[in-house]
Design a protein around this motif. Structure first.
Motif, mmCIF file in Angstrom:
data_model
loop_
_atom_site.group_PDB
_atom_site.id
_atom_site.type_symbol
_atom_site.label_atom_id
_atom_site.label_comp_id
_atom_site.label_asym_id
_atom_site.label_seq_id
_atom_site.Cartn_x
_atom_site.Cartn_y
_atom_site.Cartn_z
ATOM 1 N N GLU A 188 0.727 -1.132 -0.028
ATOM 2 C CA GLU A 188 -0.042 0.092 -0.053
ATOM 3 C C GLU A 188 0.718 1.426 0.120
ATOM 4 N N ALA A 189 2.000 1.190 0.634
ATOM 5 C CA ALA A 189 3.173 2.266 0.833
ATOM 6 C C ALA A 189 3.444 2.409 -0.994
ATOM 7 N N ALA A 190 3.827 1.597 -1.303
ATOM 8 C CA ALA A 190 4.370 1.722 -2.765
ATOM 9 C C ALA A 190 3.108 2.269 -3.549
ATOM 10 N N GLY A 191 2.114 1.785 -3.563
ATOM 11 C CA GLY A 191 0.872 2.565 -4.250
ATOM 12 C C GLY A 191 0.847 3.833 -4.124
ATOM 13 N N ALA A 192 1.010 4.302 -2.869
ATOM 14 C CA ALA A 192 0.817 5.625 -2.496
ATOM 15 C C ALA A 192 1.845 6.359 -3.131
ATOM 16 N N VAL A 193 2.882 6.053 -3.300
ATOM 17 C CA VAL A 193 4.088 6.565 -3.954
ATOM 18 C C VAL A 193 4.015 6.726 -5.423
ATOM 19 N N ASP A 194 3.451 5.737 -5.828
ATOM 20 C CA ASP A 194 2.815 5.620 -7.584
ATOM 21 C C ASP A 194 1.782 6.480 -7.718
ATOM 22 N N ALA A 195 1.007 6.699 -6.743
ATOM 23 C CA ALA A 195 -0.264 7.610 -7.299
ATOM 24 C C ALA A 195 -0.112 9.017 -7.129
ATOM 25 N N ALA A 196 1.083 9.504 -6.533
ATOM 26 C CA ALA A 196 1.450 10.626 -6.891
ATOM 27 C C ALA A 196 2.597 10.784 -7.943
ATOM 28 N N ASN A 197 2.128 10.604 -8.959
ATOM 29 C CA ASN A 197 2.972 10.627 -10.134
ATOM 30 C C ASN A 197 3.431 11.866 -10.670
ATOM 31 N N ASP A 198 4.130 12.446 -9.866
ATOM 32 C CA ASP A 198 4.712 13.880 -10.324
ATOM 33 C C ASP A 198 6.192 13.720 -11.009
#
Length: 547
Positions: free
Chosen positions: A491-501
């Protein structure tokens, strides 16, 4: 105390054995007390005849030892096993499960039994049984080893026995000891000293976490947890810094920790050298007892009066540069140093390594500067796994507030203009609870923070119930920095991916299993760079573990 005797330190010659003096101190005169309880440099500690014979064989006098390592996949034991194998001893071991570390040892020709059981010692004789600190006395392999007459030694004790036959350089401190150990080893190698090394991380320049050199020196990382470093017998002892940590063990807090580091420096013999951080008041307090008892103190730092001092400190190309001014120069100009690793905290690490190499082998500052420039770091110490114009991914072992803040600062130096995203997995619920406000303040220096749940280590059910990473996230947000809590690494990796800046640097920190997340992020970013430490199992397993 009786009247002292003034003597010179002598550089080794054919008349004097290599253990008889510390070459870097040849020009220094000190006042030695005539009733000092300390050993002389090169004088062995009192050992039983059995241990004395074992030490002689460890040093290469006589037939190779038959060594069994219980918990061979651990960071310390695996390095010691590797060094003993490379030195010509017969080494085998066991662990609870196969890991990348055990695979590397198997590839080196060290048989590793999985899982652990008494039957693993049933067939072949054993002279020395080495076990990790986590292996209890009632472990079945321990009982068999003792029954068969093997010397039973926990890792730190075994490392101390190896050091008995060497010129020991032990590097301790709350932060920086792994990097400083690696730096010191590389400097000595650059000087042609060819040291043996045991370090708590994989160093590409060493080909692993240990090496068996042909020279008389042994350079080791010395850990203060459980007071294990008091099993060593160094001739040069380095203390990089002292802060509160391991408070589940040191329940007396900072005074107890400082006192234990003082005990570490008390291990030094007459004629030995204490290399101390002159900028750190806790280190200076720990060192006071050594000065009056025949041990030369050599200080390093940024302050005036330090024996090894960095002046004109700056950042060039994302990495520190400075001028090295030291007692080794005499009246010569300072030596320019350009570090190969980022982070201003590495300036003091470099100074301590240069001072240690000078005390141990008389290494000149210009030789240290050459080695430090080509030192590219230790795995999980600001290890850049991916770098592109859009994204950088860094993996780091930082698990203390001071280290976390230093790594974030290093990221700003190394990646100027990028958004810094800190992914932090706290290590130990008890540490996270006691240091929660300090962790929050350190993490708040990033631009955004993602926190997976805390990694449990030696924690009780009560410890786990009293704090969560969500509490750290709340404290970070209260300081004005966006922070997300996610219960799992996936889930933490997904949170990083979601902010696709674009144009960001993701800095993954922690001493648990969060490295899996770092490697997975780097792999998703594109073709993986060449990472020297990556094994086939790691490459195959990361996507399975962090989908």
């Amino acid at each position: 105390m009786s009247e002292g005797l003034s003597i010179d330190f002598l550089a080794p010659t054919d008349r004097f054995p290599v253990h008889a003096a510390l070459p870097g101190l040849g020009a220094i005169r000190v006042q030695l007390p005539t009733d000092s309880p300390r050993r002389e440099v090169g004088e062995a500690r009192r050992l039983t005849p059995e241990l004395a014979a074992l030490v002689a064989r460890l040093a290469g006098d006589g037939r190779p030892l038959r060594v069994f390592c219980c918990g061979i996949g651990g960071s310390g034991v695996s390095g010691l096993a590797r060094m003993l194998k490379l030195a010509g001893h017969e080494v085998r071991g066991s662990d609870r499960q196969a890991t990348p570390a055990t695979d590397e040892l198997s590839a080196l020709g060290i048989p590793v039994a999985v899982p652990q059981s008494a039957e693993n010692l049933a067939d072949e004789p054993v002279d020395l049984f080495i076990r990790s600190a986590a292996v209890p006395d009632d472990h079945p392999e321990v009982g068999v080893a003792r029954a068969r007459g093997a010397v039973d030694a926990k890792y730190a004790r075994a490392l101390g026995l190896v050091m008995e036959g060497k010129r020991g350089v032990a590097i301790a401190g709350t932060h920086g000891k792994t990097t400083t150990t690696a730096m010191t080893s590389l400097i000595l190698d650059e000087a042609g000293v060819d040291p043996s090394v045991v370090v708590g991380g994989r160093v590409a320049a060493l080909g692993g976490s240990a090496r068996a050199g042909r020279g008389p020196h042994l350079v080791v990382e010395a850990c203060e947890f459980d007071r294990s470093f008091l099993e060593l017998c160094p001739q040069v002892a380095v203390v990089t810094n002292i802060e509160e940590d391991h408070l589940d063990y040191y329940q007396g807090g900072l005074p107890e920790i400082v006192g234990t580091f003082g005990d570490f420096l008390d291990l030094l013999p007459v004629g030995g050298a204490a290399v101390i951080n002159g900028d750190d008041p806790n280190v200076r307090r720990a060192a006071r007892r050594a000065r009056a008892d025949g041990v030369q103190q050599v200080s390093f730092g940024l302050g005036e009066g330090c024996d090894f001092r960095a002046i004109d400190v700056r950042v060039e190309g994302g990495r520190p540069a400075f001028l090295l001014q030291s007692v080794a120069h005499g009246h010569r100009p300072p030596v320019p140093v350009h570090l190969g690793v980022p982070g201003l905290h590495n300036v003091r690490n470099a100074l301590s390594a240069a001072a240690a190499a000078f005390c141990a082998a008389g290494v000149a500052p210009d030789v240290s500067a050459r080695a430090l420039e080509r030192f590219v770091g230790v795995d999980r110490r600001f290890q850049v796994l991916h770098e592109s114009p859009e994204l950088a991914v860094v993996d780091d072992y930082a698990h203390h507030p001071t280290a976390v803040e230093a790594v974030i600062g290093a990221a700003r130096e190394r990646f100027p203009g990028r958004e810094i995203v800190a992914v932090f997995q706290a290590h130990q619920f008890s540490r996270a609870r006691v240091m929660l406000d300090r962790f929050a303040a350190a993490l708040a220096t990033a631009d955004r923070v993602v926190l997976p749940e805390i990694y449990a280590a030696r924690d009780s059910d009560e410890d786990r119930a009293r704090v969560s990473a969500s509490d750290i996230a709340d404290a970070v947000r209260a300081l004005g920095t966006p922070a997300l809590f996610r219960s799992t690494l996936t889930e933490a990796a997904g949170a990083v991916d979601a902010a696709n800046d674009r144009n960001r640097a993701v800095i993954v920190m922690g001493a648990g299993d969060v490295w899996q997340l770092a490697h997975a992020l780097a792999r998703r970013a594109g073709p993986p760079p060449i990472v020297a430490s990556e094994t086939a199992e790691e490459r195959a397993g990361e996507e399975r573990r962090v989908a």
